[in-house]
Design an enzyme around this catalytic site. Sequence first.
Site, PDB file in Angstrom:
ATOM      1  N   GLU A  21      48.902  36.077  32.106  1.00  0.00           N
ATOM      2  CA  GLU A  21      49.038  35.065  31.067  1.00  0.00           C
ATOM      3  C   GLU A  21      48.008  35.328  29.970  1.00  0.00           C
ATOM      4  O   GLU A  21      46.867  35.625  30.283  1.00  0.00           O
ATOM      5  CB  GLU A  21      48.812  33.650  31.627  1.00  0.00           C
ATOM      6  CG  GLU A  21      49.230  32.592  30.610  1.00  0.00           C
ATOM      7  CD  GLU A  21      49.043  31.151  31.139  1.00  0.00           C
ATOM      8  OE1 GLU A  21      48.343  30.958  32.138  1.00  0.00           O
ATOM      9  OE2 GLU A  21      49.594  30.257  30.515  1.00  0.00           O
TER      10      GLU A  21
ATOM     11  N   ALA B   3      40.962  30.377  36.900  1.00  0.00           N
ATOM     12  CA  ALA B   3      41.958  30.586  37.934  1.00  0.00           C
ATOM     13  C   ALA B   3      43.307  30.768  37.257  1.00  0.00           C
ATOM     14  O   ALA B   3      43.457  30.440  36.086  1.00  0.00           O
ATOM     15  CB  ALA B   3      41.996  29.380  38.877  1.00  0.00           C
ATOM     16  N   MET B   4      44.271  31.306  38.014  1.00  0.00           N
ATOM     17  CA  MET B   4      45.580  31.593  37.411  1.00  0.00           C
ATOM     18  C   MET B   4      46.706  31.294  38.380  1.00  0.00           C
ATOM     19  O   MET B   4      46.697  31.772  39.517  1.00  0.00           O
ATOM     20  CB  MET B   4      45.623  33.060  36.948  1.00  0.00           C
ATOM     21  CG  MET B   4      46.956  33.487  36.361  1.00  0.00           C
ATOM     22  SD  MET B   4      47.321  32.581  34.823  1.00  0.00           S
ATOM     23  CE  MET B   4      49.110  32.540  34.894  1.00  0.00           C
ATOM     24  N   GLU B   5      47.692  30.548  37.873  1.00  0.00           N
ATOM     25  CA  GLU B   5      48.750  29.983  38.714  1.00  0.00           C
ATOM     26  C   GLU B   5      49.908  30.930  39.007  1.00  0.00           C
ATOM     27  O   GLU B   5      51.068  30.502  38.993  1.00  0.00           O
ATOM     28  CB  GLU B   5      49.299  28.728  38.038  1.00  0.00           C
ATOM     29  CG  GLU B   5      50.092  28.957  36.724  1.00  0.00           C
ATOM     30  CD  GLU B   5      49.269  28.903  35.458  1.00  0.00           C
ATOM     31  OE1 GLU B   5      48.060  29.221  35.525  1.00  0.00           O
ATOM     32  OE2 GLU B   5      49.832  28.574  34.393  1.00  0.00           O
ATOM     33  N   ASN B   6      49.663  32.215  39.304  1.00  0.00           N
ATOM     34  CA  ASN B   6      50.755  33.104  39.680  1.00  0.00           C
ATOM     35  C   ASN B   6      51.537  32.466  40.824  1.00  0.00           C
ATOM     36  O   ASN B   6      50.932  32.029  41.813  1.00  0.00           O
ATOM     37  CB  ASN B   6      50.202  34.448  40.145  1.00  0.00           C
ATOM     38  CG  ASN B   6      49.118  34.957  39.231  1.00  0.00           C
ATOM     39  OD1 ASN B   6      49.347  35.167  38.051  1.00  0.00           O
ATOM     40  ND2 ASN B   6      47.906  35.104  39.758  1.00  0.00           N
TER      41      ASN B   6
ATOM     42  N   HIS C 173      44.758  21.855  40.388  1.00  0.00           N
ATOM     43  CA  HIS C 173      45.315  22.218  39.079  1.00  0.00           C
ATOM     44  C   HIS C 173      46.321  23.357  39.225  1.00  0.00           C
ATOM     45  O   HIS C 173      47.465  23.263  38.757  1.00  0.00           O
ATOM     46  CB  HIS C 173      44.153  22.620  38.164  1.00  0.00           C
ATOM     47  CG  HIS C 173      44.541  23.096  36.810  1.00  0.00           C
ATOM     48  ND1 HIS C 173      44.287  22.372  35.665  1.00  0.00           N
ATOM     49  CD2 HIS C 173      45.159  24.218  36.386  1.00  0.00           C
ATOM     50  CE1 HIS C 173      44.749  23.027  34.615  1.00  0.00           C
ATOM     51  NE2 HIS C 173      45.272  24.168  35.025  1.00  0.00           N
ATOM     52  N   GLU C 174      45.911  24.408  39.895  1.00  0.00           N
ATOM     53  CA  GLU C 174      46.801  25.573  40.004  1.00  0.00           C
ATOM     54  C   GLU C 174      48.004  25.247  40.886  1.00  0.00           C
ATOM     55  O   GLU C 174      49.117  25.721  40.625  1.00  0.00           O
ATOM     56  CB  GLU C 174      46.043  26.788  40.541  1.00  0.00           C
ATOM     57  CG  GLU C 174      44.792  27.189  39.747  1.00  0.00           C
ATOM     58  CD  GLU C 174      45.008  27.336  38.250  1.00  0.00           C
ATOM     59  OE1 GLU C 174      46.150  27.577  37.816  1.00  0.00           O
ATOM     60  OE2 GLU C 174      44.023  27.181  37.487  1.00  0.00           O
TER      61      GLU C 174
ATOM     62  N   HIS D 181      50.622  23.573  38.951  1.00  0.00           N
ATOM     63  CA  HIS D 181      51.394  24.509  38.116  1.00  0.00           C
ATOM     64  C   HIS D 181      52.580  25.126  38.860  1.00  0.00           C
ATOM     65  O   HIS D 181      53.504  25.626  38.224  1.00  0.00           O
ATOM     66  CB  HIS D 181      50.509  25.670  37.667  1.00  0.00           C
ATOM     67  CG  HIS D 181      49.688  25.420  36.441  1.00  0.00           C
ATOM     68  ND1 HIS D 181      50.211  24.898  35.288  1.00  0.00           N
ATOM     69  CD2 HIS D 181      48.384  25.681  36.177  1.00  0.00           C
ATOM     70  CE1 HIS D 181      49.245  24.836  34.354  1.00  0.00           C
ATOM     71  NE2 HIS D 181      48.136  25.300  34.874  1.00  0.00           N
TER      72      HIS D 181
ATOM     73  N   GLU E  39      49.448  22.918  30.598  1.00  0.00           N
ATOM     74  CA  GLU E  39      48.019  22.735  30.898  1.00  0.00           C
ATOM     75  C   GLU E  39      47.599  21.268  30.885  1.00  0.00           C
ATOM     76  O   GLU E  39      46.755  20.855  31.677  1.00  0.00           O
ATOM     77  CB  GLU E  39      47.161  23.556  29.942  1.00  0.00           C
ATOM     78  CG  GLU E  39      47.381  25.071  30.072  1.00  0.00           C
ATOM     79  CD  GLU E  39      47.103  25.602  31.477  1.00  0.00           C
ATOM     80  OE1 GLU E  39      46.566  24.870  32.325  1.00  0.00           O
ATOM     81  OE2 GLU E  39      47.452  26.779  31.733  1.00  0.00           O
TER      82      GLU E  39
END
Length: 854
Positions: A134, A269-272, A304-305, A308, A327
């Site tokens: 992203e 962090a990243m919501e893959n 949060h993630e 998503h 977001e």
Amino acid sequence: LAQDQSYRLPTHARPSRYEITLQPDLNAADFSGHVDVDLEITGSPRRLVLNAVELEIDAVHLSAAGTGEDLVPQIRLDEAEQQLILDFDQELRGPARLSIDFRGVLNDKLRGFYRSTFRRQDGSEGTIATTQFEATDARRAFPCWDEPDFKAVFAVTLIVEEGLAAFSNSQLESSVTRDDGTVEMRFADTMVMSTYLVAFVVGPFYVSEPVVVDGIPVRVAALTGNFDLYRFALQVAEHSLRFLAGYFEIPYPAGKLDHLAIPDFAAGAMENLGAVTYRENLLLADPDAAPQIELQRIATVIAHETAHMWFGDLVTMKWWNGIWLNEAFATFMEVTTTDAYQPSWEMWKGFSTAKSGALGIDGLRATRPVEYPVGRPEEAEGMFDVLTYQKGGAVLKMLEQYLGADVFRRGISHYLTTHAYGNTETSDLWDALEAISGEPVRTIMSTWIDQGGYPVVRASLSEDARTVTLEQDRFLYDGTTGHDDRWAIPVTLRASVGGQVVSERLLVAEPSARHSFEAPVDWVVVNESAWGFYRVAYSPSMWSLLLGAGLASVLDGQERLAVLGDTWAAVTAGTVPLSQWSEAAVAVEAGDDPEAWTSLALSLKALERAGDDADRDALAAFARRLAEPVWDRLGWLPTPGESDLVAVTRARVLRVLADSGRDEALAADARDRLSAHLSNGGLPPDLIGACAAISVATGGAEAFETVLKAYLSAPLQQDKLRFLIALGDTPDPSLAGQALDLAVSPQVRSGDAWYLIGGVLANHSTQVSGWEWLTANWPRVAERLPQSLLVRCIEPVATFTDAGQAALVRSWVRARPEAELPVTPVRLAQILERMDVTVAMAGRLRGQIAAALG
Ligand code: BES
Ligand code: ZN
């Protein structure tokens, strides 16, 4: 506005399924890959355009389903548009399969498919490969239609060295050792999803046993075998998944959920989908040894993630202008979910502090609407800011309060159900909420989402104390107002009427509104529990009624923060005297409330920067007056059974007293306790960061060395960061110079450098020399740090108080072409305007502070 849309892909070819095979070589730091894409072609184009950047394309061919023909196109890579252009010598039709062989480099930029390093138990360095796509970096790992509304199924195969773990979005289906000893790991087909959510992670990871939630295995994986560090994350991850599936009334949309700790990471962090990645310190912590505040942070990040997975992954924005949908909603859910996990943490009060950051930016002329046009990919990066997250989250909370929590929740569930596996625009959300609530959601919300800024509600009371008049104006930090702007403001008044407390709800959509109570009021609070995203300016008589009744007894925790924040903002804008803030600061009685202390500490710091020496003496006395009684009560040691928030408060009060209060005996005590702790342990976890910061701030070169050593030798990222951040607190320009050099050395991860650089620049004693260093070393900084984090090194100029210094900043920024200063123009304008506001405030207050504190 006519726009050049050449960066957008034509839609006559749509991918439905990707089969991707990747073979990363961790030692050589490169990878080779093959992708087969099933396409549906409409019309009869001769050209296909997809995205690719910094990839070597070795071979391309297309097999047309109908004819079975194998077509080989002419290939061109357009670096500027990040596109791979394929020209065929005949017209293409119907379904087809595109096959591409390619190669790439595992870069050090923390984007695309990149390399991250870690220390093994024996001290040697190891390497892993991981991804961050992203907003638009999937195209750096494999050629693809890299826009969020080209959703497709992904079938991933990773070929890795024997003994390594590999993760992608879905369950591992098979693992086969090949003749050359490498292992081919095949993952199940994903649901249809956007490219920015695809992930590949390869390395010698340890993996927890799964916790199974409604049939979904949830795991934590990291590069440490110390499983004590996984326990907390697993517990929170389990709760989040269960809670969110229940909240949305939709089962988790993928087959498994892994939470992966990655040593080098640009974002938090990243919501893959199914393979969420985190900075190590935002996932791993031993709950018995970590500060409360860090545990709370981990809980919110996981929530949060996880949110998503539905909001973003299952239902995705059409284009990046809609990133706020993702977001803001994940922010809203992170607080809601964590609040359900541990109500005693009072997460919504904590969110008030985050919200005040958004009020801070949104009070500038250079603000932007939450939803904002995004053109080129680079512009998407500028959207991940406090307006998207915190303002967006706050206005959703305001709406939830207005509609009622259950109506809101059902509206969200309806939205997600309607658009599952699809792409949406903001209006789809309003439609769903209107359908369920019957309220004019779109009309109300467009005043908060489609225009920048927010109102200040001026409240006054009639002679007979029965009628409250409310008038709205735009709040601006330059002290002016914008009379033409209007918001539809959900206002709740809480009043004491003849000793009875009553609440009244109204929607203020006109320039002014009135409400009459049955009988004269004793006091009125406007914006009950501060759920509204606006400020309140009380008339002198209403303010006196509140003070007379006692702010500490009348206001709840969130209202108390709002009063402190609104008064401070008015002081900053120059519309009320500083004495009104100091009056409020005393009257709210911060006590055990950590958020109130955060607010006070920030204002005190700003005043210290603005003031002269006499002002600073007066500020120190004022800080002691506020903090001493609380510290005397709380002391160094936790009392058994005390609430988690008291532990947080203790750390904040300690800092206020030792730092702003200049309590030298306490500072000396903090230094001794830190030294003792570093050799033998003993400090409560919550106090380690505070003691490190106080030590560096007051202990000269010796303390700096001590904390530096602690940084270098700490095994855990989480511990390291606390010490790293503390180093920025040195008042000594030469030590600060050492800190800055350290920041860009191999001793500091490139994703962490901004903590130190930002800290030195925000530190009043070192900001001049810090700025000199930054400008002299800019090319080095820009080369080393991930691009998305550069803005955080510049941001602290907003705390500069000296007009001459501000002028230097401005001319440096002006002289920089965008390529050298990759910060979006809107963001840069906000930073510079904040700097001007600070300079103007300092000009007004310098020399006047001592008198105002009384
Ligand atoms: N989607 C973001 C990660 C991201 C941010 C990707 C910016 C690309 C650019 C993720 O969901 C997120 O919001 N992460 C936050 C942490 C979160 C708990 C507030 C972050 O990275 O700061
Ligand atoms: Zn997010």
